[in-house]
Design an enzyme around this catalytic site. Structure first.
Site, PDB file in Angstrom:
ATOM      1  N   GLY A 134      54.776   9.027  73.579  1.00 51.03           N
ATOM      2  CA  GLY A 134      53.916   9.262  74.731  1.00 51.03           C
ATOM      3  C   GLY A 134      53.040   8.066  74.998  1.00 51.03           C
ATOM      4  O   GLY A 134      52.281   7.657  74.123  1.00 51.03           O
ATOM      5  N   CYS A 186      70.946  20.691  76.089  1.00 55.82           N
ATOM      6  CA  CYS A 186      71.101  19.672  77.127  1.00 55.82           C
ATOM      7  C   CYS A 186      72.549  19.216  77.233  1.00 55.82           C
ATOM      8  O   CYS A 186      72.989  18.763  78.291  1.00 55.82           O
ATOM      9  CB  CYS A 186      70.173  18.486  76.879  1.00 55.82           C
ATOM     10  SG  CYS A 186      70.252  17.784  75.218  1.00 55.82           S
ATOM     11  N   CYS A 224      69.269  22.953  68.429  1.00 54.09           N
ATOM     12  CA  CYS A 224      69.406  23.190  69.861  1.00 54.09           C
ATOM     13  C   CYS A 224      70.113  21.993  70.471  1.00 54.09           C
ATOM     14  O   CYS A 224      69.668  20.854  70.309  1.00 54.09           O
ATOM     15  CB  CYS A 224      68.040  23.366  70.510  1.00 54.09           C
ATOM     16  SG  CYS A 224      68.127  23.458  72.313  1.00 54.09           S
ATOM     17  N   ASN A 255      52.495  19.763  71.403  1.00 58.03           N
ATOM     18  CA  ASN A 255      53.741  19.099  71.767  1.00 58.03           C
ATOM     19  C   ASN A 255      54.768  20.169  72.051  1.00 58.03           C
ATOM     20  O   ASN A 255      55.138  20.932  71.161  1.00 58.03           O
ATOM     21  CB  ASN A 255      54.204  18.193  70.608  1.00 58.03           C
ATOM     22  CG  ASN A 255      55.584  17.621  70.849  1.00 58.03           C
ATOM     23  OD1 ASN A 255      56.039  17.548  71.979  1.00 58.03           O
ATOM     24  ND2 ASN A 255      56.240  17.215  69.786  1.00 58.03           N
ATOM     25  N   GLY A 256      55.227  20.249  73.315  1.00 56.55           N
ATOM     26  CA  GLY A 256      56.226  21.250  73.658  1.00 56.55           C
ATOM     27  C   GLY A 256      55.974  21.866  75.012  1.00 56.55           C
ATOM     28  O   GLY A 256      55.226  21.335  75.811  1.00 56.55           O
ATOM     29  N   ASP A 305      75.106   2.765  74.322  1.00 52.75           N
ATOM     30  CA  ASP A 305      73.765   3.296  74.525  1.00 52.75           C
ATOM     31  C   ASP A 305      73.693   4.671  73.886  1.00 52.75           C
ATOM     32  O   ASP A 305      74.722   5.292  73.607  1.00 52.75           O
ATOM     33  CB  ASP A 305      73.420   3.345  76.020  1.00 52.75           C
ATOM     34  CG  ASP A 305      71.909   3.310  76.249  1.00 52.75           C
ATOM     35  OD1 ASP A 305      71.156   3.390  75.254  1.00 52.75           O
ATOM     36  OD2 ASP A 305      71.494   3.186  77.402  1.00 52.75           O
ATOM     37  N   ASP A 306      72.479   5.155  73.656  1.00 55.40           N
ATOM     38  CA  ASP A 306      72.341   6.441  72.961  1.00 55.40           C
ATOM     39  C   ASP A 306      72.682   7.611  73.862  1.00 55.40           C
ATOM     40  O   ASP A 306      73.090   8.663  73.392  1.00 55.40           O
ATOM     41  CB  ASP A 306      70.924   6.570  72.402  1.00 55.40           C
ATOM     42  CG  ASP A 306      69.894   6.365  73.453  1.00 55.40           C
ATOM     43  OD1 ASP A 306      69.605   7.313  74.193  1.00 55.40           O
ATOM     44  OD2 ASP A 306      69.391   5.229  73.571  1.00 55.40           O
ATOM     45  N   TYR A 320      67.785  10.166  70.268  1.00 59.68           N
ATOM     46  CA  TYR A 320      67.023   9.138  70.970  1.00 59.68           C
ATOM     47  C   TYR A 320      65.529   9.124  70.656  1.00 59.68           C
ATOM     48  O   TYR A 320      64.942   8.068  70.511  1.00 59.68           O
ATOM     49  CB  TYR A 320      67.194   9.310  72.476  1.00 59.68           C
ATOM     50  CG  TYR A 320      66.166   8.576  73.303  1.00 59.68           C
ATOM     51  CD1 TYR A 320      66.256   7.197  73.482  1.00 59.68           C
ATOM     52  CD2 TYR A 320      65.082   9.240  73.874  1.00 59.68           C
ATOM     53  CE1 TYR A 320      65.307   6.516  74.223  1.00 59.68           C
ATOM     54  CE2 TYR A 320      64.130   8.563  74.610  1.00 59.68           C
ATOM     55  CZ  TYR A 320      64.243   7.205  74.785  1.00 59.68           C
ATOM     56  OH  TYR A 320      63.308   6.532  75.508  1.00 59.68           O
ATOM     57  N   CYS A 354      55.448  14.704  73.277  1.00 64.40           N
ATOM     58  CA  CYS A 354      54.168  14.142  72.908  1.00 64.40           C
ATOM     59  C   CYS A 354      54.185  13.822  71.425  1.00 64.40           C
ATOM     60  O   CYS A 354      55.072  14.241  70.693  1.00 64.40           O
ATOM     61  CB  CYS A 354      53.044  15.146  73.154  1.00 64.40           C
ATOM     62  SG  CYS A 354      52.907  15.655  74.859  1.00 64.40           S
TER      63      CYS A 354
END
Lengths: 504, 504, 504, 504
Positions: free
Chosen positions: D36, D482, D479, D119-120, D387-388, D272, D10
């Site tokens: 968002g 992913c 972090c 946001n989160g 692409d990213d 991104y 967000c």
């Protein structure tokens, strides 16, 4: 008379020499709402200072008058000027309707702006459309009223007013019109006078600039704005309301359209369509409707019942039959017959024009959504229920069933008009001949059997005409073709699809 | 070139002999969305089994293609048939626009249905309107395109196709058209060839019934649906696509409109309007635009800076100047000049056509809502910013200010087209002559001073024409009237308000 | 009684063991539309096969029932299941209202789903809110009804039903409720029985699975769907309708809320609020209302007029005063007084809840938009006009003026209820004490003078109670606090703003 | 990275001590629109003179910022006051979304008003919900953010601020928050600092009353309104912005949330999510992204081609890969490899969030609606497309196919981030593990085969971290779960349905 739709019936209104022209048109249209609920529009006439020319702003939409004009800014910033015309249109098919058909129409052509609101049906529309088609003229609407605009715009006459007269000389059938030019408000009634149109006034005629003048389908529109009824626009009259006439106490030019077929005002306006608080064709609707009830009482009174039975009750299908039923009940009492006026059917007024009726028995549920019975009144009673007319009969049949379910001992149906046997070509949208209930049975007894009543009586044509004429000594004749099939103006019943149309 | 609106520029598309005609038109219009964002519409041609006649259903609304056609049922139940045409219209005035003006137009007249989508501007519109006005013909729209319909409908020719040819013989100016009849798709480009129009094909021409054929303003619409570019519709060509021609491998009848003024294709299509991934006038836009950048590099290269200064950066105003800026930067590098292509302005693509900018400095905020600078790139740099054109100059001026605020050491503006000095009468909506920035100052230096730049350079007209012609050995000429005031077709610049119009 | 708004008056409905539960709720709510026109909602109970748990889909919006539920798919794909509850809410403030307040409310908590529809006003709402506030509970609505949900959800009881009983034991004031759990439909009436609530049935109780059962604010909702009235929910009764009870011929568990203040049913339901075709508190509204008219005739009959004067007419303010006026006129006739019932005011039913009245005299125009006089009836007559009640008096005053303008010789106002002198804390939204007309003048004569009438008479409190009791030998008492200021349940009239609320 | 949706990502913004608080929030939210696009809302804080208490008016709706706030009156008459917060929410499921979930949330409880924008993703949401469920607390939304409000409202602490701190002490996971009380704007970042949050200022800090202060997810929001970036809110910081602090040159109270797991800022923001013109985590995104491209060039440069082949072109998938691709191409050139940066894919920016793609091959058509190739550039070229990131891979596969259709000699795919192998529990909505392309194949070669490319290379994790750290000597960690599945904060991956919810 709750089960059919009227096609080309409309309400029209015009205001001239009136600083509140559009606002008064709004109120007038609201008073005429019963004449058309599908769409509503107002066109005003003003001078645009920026463009330095006269303009005719318009505002139109689907919906009721009070819903279409729900923003005060429409009147404060858009519909400016001292003259305006307005139009309510009746529903035909609902959702799929064409927005371009919403009146008043307004065009700009070389001689100025022209606004038009029309109530009625042209009987030579086909012939006129054919002529334009051959010339390659494109139409924007599917309404006959548009023909009047092309006739005016393509006329060879010099002046705008002469062009309008030229156009009017070429149309036939039923038309009450208000036309707005940059300088005039022109009120027109066809030579037969099928549809009503009245002239009203507000303010002192002797004040500087004169009073404001109005035309309306019915006089209830004048009551709404506190205006005074002056007189009817006469059958065949072209009344030209202009500033000079206003300043001279209402001394307006008036022209006469030659009459071919005599005068034939629509009796159905008295029977059902007009409001009881209006004066049309020179007489209060309320009074005519009461006489209709009285005539029917003489022709088909309440049945006599035994001494030990409860008093029979006479109940109207609300609201359109209220007045005639009151007249019927009182006349029966005068005749010494035991009976009482009661409100045995309650109408639910929260029913809009279109609603869904989920589940089975959709038609029955639609009737139940509109009416409920007052069971306490009906149980073990002889009930005389009265409606103004029966067209298809479906509503009537469901109502009879509901009355029986509520315990009515017997149900007697009275209709305050004759059998509807033939369609109208002058503005009312009755269904096809074959869909008319009266044409599906031999006689009233058979109809009554189908409706499920103990007795059924219609008012006779003679009785109706007697009630309509009343003490009215005017020479005007009336059209009762829907009850008699005697059409005062010949009608070409064939139609053609070969039009030159814009598609939207 | 982010600060103006183009009036009559539009995107048009047609599909024939294609079971997915309307769907492909939808996708084609989406690819042409950059040519018009105000409204979108599709008309298809099919046979109505119930009415036993050919019909042309249409669906049109304000909004982007993907928003107007947001219900699959439109394609499954409404826009049926094997032929369709579509149209995107550019925004002029926003909210107050007239719904009747949304194309394609479609009319039904005595020789059948006729659909029309038009890109361009008629130069003899006034004369034609005058003629119709005198005959009393009423107009439904304020668009010149409507004239073509009346000319066809009122033509004295016998067949529908001859009536259309008759109509086309009477119009002048800029027009790329797709016309849909019950049997043909007709693609027309005016004799000057102002606006592009291309022919495409999908499927095997040898299959039974033949391939599907398409026409589109730009070839990017063919890419979208996987169709193949065949050739351009030639200036002055009337190409008649019918079933027989499809079955015969695309052997269509073609007629030629007599040329009066030679060929003059719009260079501004290359400069700004068309998409880089389209081929128009026989050449990829991307290639022309790159050559434009290279020409400009030779005419006005990046300034040389001292050895110890950071490498100057060349940044486009995204997205329209991206390609020419790449060409410019590379050419400068080839010329041995120290510089680098960078993306120093970020465009916010979440900006619709109309939004409010509350508070003061509304114009500045509107520019800031569209663009932001990448401060890290700009600080202490010599910055060469490039746009495809400057019309009013307001956006350019705000951008220069933003670049300076972000720490640019110096700002040099490069414009990949000449000064816009004269309005377009063939389809582009430049503002009045007096509003054009180039007309408000003596020379580029003065303009540069007003913009607040360290240097300003426009591409020369010669440079532009060299880039446009490139290796292209076609004889076609180009119109560069906006840069030179040399109008290839005489224009009557006066206008009249005396139209015969429906008002809505 | 056309000039005020009722705040917490509502119509509620529930259906159980009924395959057409939501549809019947829809029709039932339509029949109860007069009890609330601002918004409408339905919640049903079904088992979601995909989620493998019971769910309560809901559909709610501002608007009339027939408008909110205008898509058949709502019933076919959303409001599934054999149980449903519905709610109509009356208008308070119009546009600015909070969507979250639309009932029925539905929550999901650890013991299952819970739906709630509430008619009435809690008198200890403030105390309960304070308690929740101190615990930090956040509220989603500004409605007292929400308290019942938190009381249930935060209850320490074990089972869902016990939690509900626990909640009900803590609320005071006026409440007729329908509660929907995953297994029950629970109908509750407060111990005083302020608001009506009736039980109905459709289908054969002996069929497998038993009949369908319904609860409704008024019995006219049962008529609508062909259901049969069984009995009232008793004051203080908690009736638990479940599948087992349905299968056993309607043998449902019933619990009693301890009574603190006796029974006090609202007489205003009889005077104005309920429909004449409903049975409430064990008697037909129509009958009570007729007796009210008869009582008033005895207390304040029509004035006698000289022989040569036209017959005086008795006219109702339509539609709410119709029945009592009929009773009044007949009783006067029985008493030998010369008079006649007439329909002298025509109501325009095309008036929605909110409309603009441009121009000056907005209030007067609003009255004129609703009513018109039938001038022919009124001219030179003694007119007795009758309304069910007078609250603020503004409408009455304008109506009197309109009657005079139409030529009434004299105007006598009759009110079929006593003077409204005190606000209602049990569900009716009368204005502040100071705004009540009756509190602004010393006596009826002064009020009559302000209204501009020749005479004014209210029904006495005794007369009203006599009419209400009639032959009804139930021991139930009635609340007439609005006429007497005798409040049967103590009310805390102070309010607090310190709530813990979600804001939307 | 064009083929997935981010769930709880967000954009948030806050303004304090600013007469144009709501307007600046509007502009700030527009700059953060990329974070968002589903819905947008603003809550302001002002003192209501009529109610004599502080209030928090709000305005929220589905849609883009510029569309939601399309009426200037919102700012002039509703969102008054010197403080405001705003929120943009990303799309999850489209049409069926719940209006109640639109942030900012605002509640009124006993200690005043409280507004919240979050946001989160909270990682202990389930445990907290269970606790509330057992107490019977009802929830209005399905958002974890609501927990913070109940924790505050039900806290046993005395003051509003202590209650907020008490609430914050109980939540875990990823949260950047702005909280608005009647007296403060409170900015909070979780102790790990997963999401960015920055502090800005506008105006002279020494002026009377001090400067206006702002917080925003990214600094591009400050650029939009001309505000100056001061510093980041630190991981674990609770910054309390109040009037006193503003007057004292920005000397605000700051509290620290104890750190349990160290700092772990989201690298995907750099890859991104953030805009290139923003500074986050202390560094310009543009710079990091360029270094990412350079790293990738060193790891997987453009393939060498024979002398006689055309120069290979490096093209980005626009717009998110533009910057890293520029870095990649330049680094390759520096390394002496023959290649050129080009714009070979054109993005169509007229694509809204939801559109229909009628016909077969819907997915392919959706990709074609967004991108087109520039055929002239691609034909017979070696093409390196970048692409990213690749998540599901469907878009990438269609793009490769389109490049081949346009005649690319070979297609080499470069991804400027490592393989996405594990979902995010801190705010990004990657699909299930099994839907991630990287988990469906053994290695990059297999993936490349499925994509249909000649070669495929991802950036290594090491390379990414090197690029992210750059010259940044902050001790902050990042972090990259992913890409690595190393989660810095333990996550309870099970969920429960047993909530206590309002249903709407």
């Amino acid at each position: 008379m709750s089960d059919y739709k009227v096609k080309e019936e409309c309400g029209i209104f015009g205001a001239f020499n009136d600083p509140a022209a559009a606002r008064h048109t709004y109120y007038g249209l609201h008073a005429l709402q019963h004449r058309g609920q599908e769409s509503s529009g107002i066109v005003s006439s003003t001078f645009d200072e920026q463009m330095q020319q006269p303009v005719m702003p318009s505002y139109k939409d689907f919906g009721l008058v009070l819903d279409v004009f729900d923003d005060p800014a429409i009147f404060e910033t858009q519909l400016l000027g001292n003259a305006a015309i307005g139009h309510n249109r009746y529903s035909t098919s609902g959702a799929s309707t064409n927005r371009s058909n919403i009146q008043p129409f307004v065009v700009h052509h070389r001689n100025g702006n022209l606004g038009l609101a029309h109530n009625g049906n042209l009987s030579n529309a086909r012939k006129l459309r054919d002529r334009f088609r051959d010339k390659g003229t494109l139409f924007q609407t599917t309404s006959d009223s548009e023909l009047i605009l092309h006739l005016t715009s393509q006329s060879d006459e010099e002046t705008h007013f002469e062009q309008i007269r030229d156009a009017l000389s070429q149309i036939e059938g039923a038309y009450s019109l208000v036309l707005l030019t940059d300088d005039h408000l022109i009120a027109v009634r066809d030579a037969n006078g099928f549809r009503p149109l009245a002239l009203g006034r507000l303010g002192d005629p002797d004040q500087e600039g004169g009073a404001a003048y109005f035309v309306a389908s019915e006089t209830c529109a004048f009551d709404m704005i506190g205006a005074e009824y002056i007189r009817d626009i006469e059958p065949g009259e072209i009344l030209v309301i202009d500033r000079e006439g206003c300043a001279n106490g209402g001394d307006f030019d008036s022209y006469q359209i030659p009459s071919k077929h005599g005068v034939s005002q629509c009796v159905f306006e008295y029977v059902y369509f007009s409001r009881p608080d209006s004066k049309i064709f020179g007489e209060m609707v309320d009074k005519v409707r009461r006489r209709i009830g009285e005539e029917l009482a003489r022709e088909a009174p309440v049945p006599e019942v035994s001494e030990d039975e409860k008093t029979p009750i006479v109940i109207p299908v609300p609201d359109s039959a209220n007045t005639s039923t009151l007249g019927y009940a009182m006349e029966c009492q005068k005749m010494g017959l035991r009976c009482r006026f009661e409100l045995g059917l309650i109408r639910n007024h929260y029913v809009g024009r279109t609603f869904i009726a989920p589940g089975q028995d959709r038609r029955e549920m639609k009737v139940r959504c509109k009416f409920n019975t007052v069971e306490g009144l009906l149980r073990d009673r002889t009930v005389i229920v009265m409606d103004d007319s029966i067209v298809r009969g479906t509503t009537a049949r469901y109502l009879v069933n509901m009355l029986r379910e509520s315990g009515a001992k017997s149900v007697h149906f009275r209709v305050s008009s004759p059998r509807v046997i033939s369609p109208c070509f002058y503005g009312m949208d009755f269904p096809n001949k074959s869909e008319l209930l009266a044409n599906q049975f031999e006689d009233a007894d058979e109809i009554g059997e189908w409706l499920g009543v103990d007795s059924l009586a219609y008012l006779s044509v003679d009785g109706l005409m007697k009630a309509v004429h009343g003490a009215n000594k005017q020479d005007h004749g009336y059209c009762n073709a829907c009850f008699t099939a005697n059409y005062p103006v010949p009608v070409d019943m064939s139609t053609t699809k070969e039009e030159n149309e814009w598609q939207v």
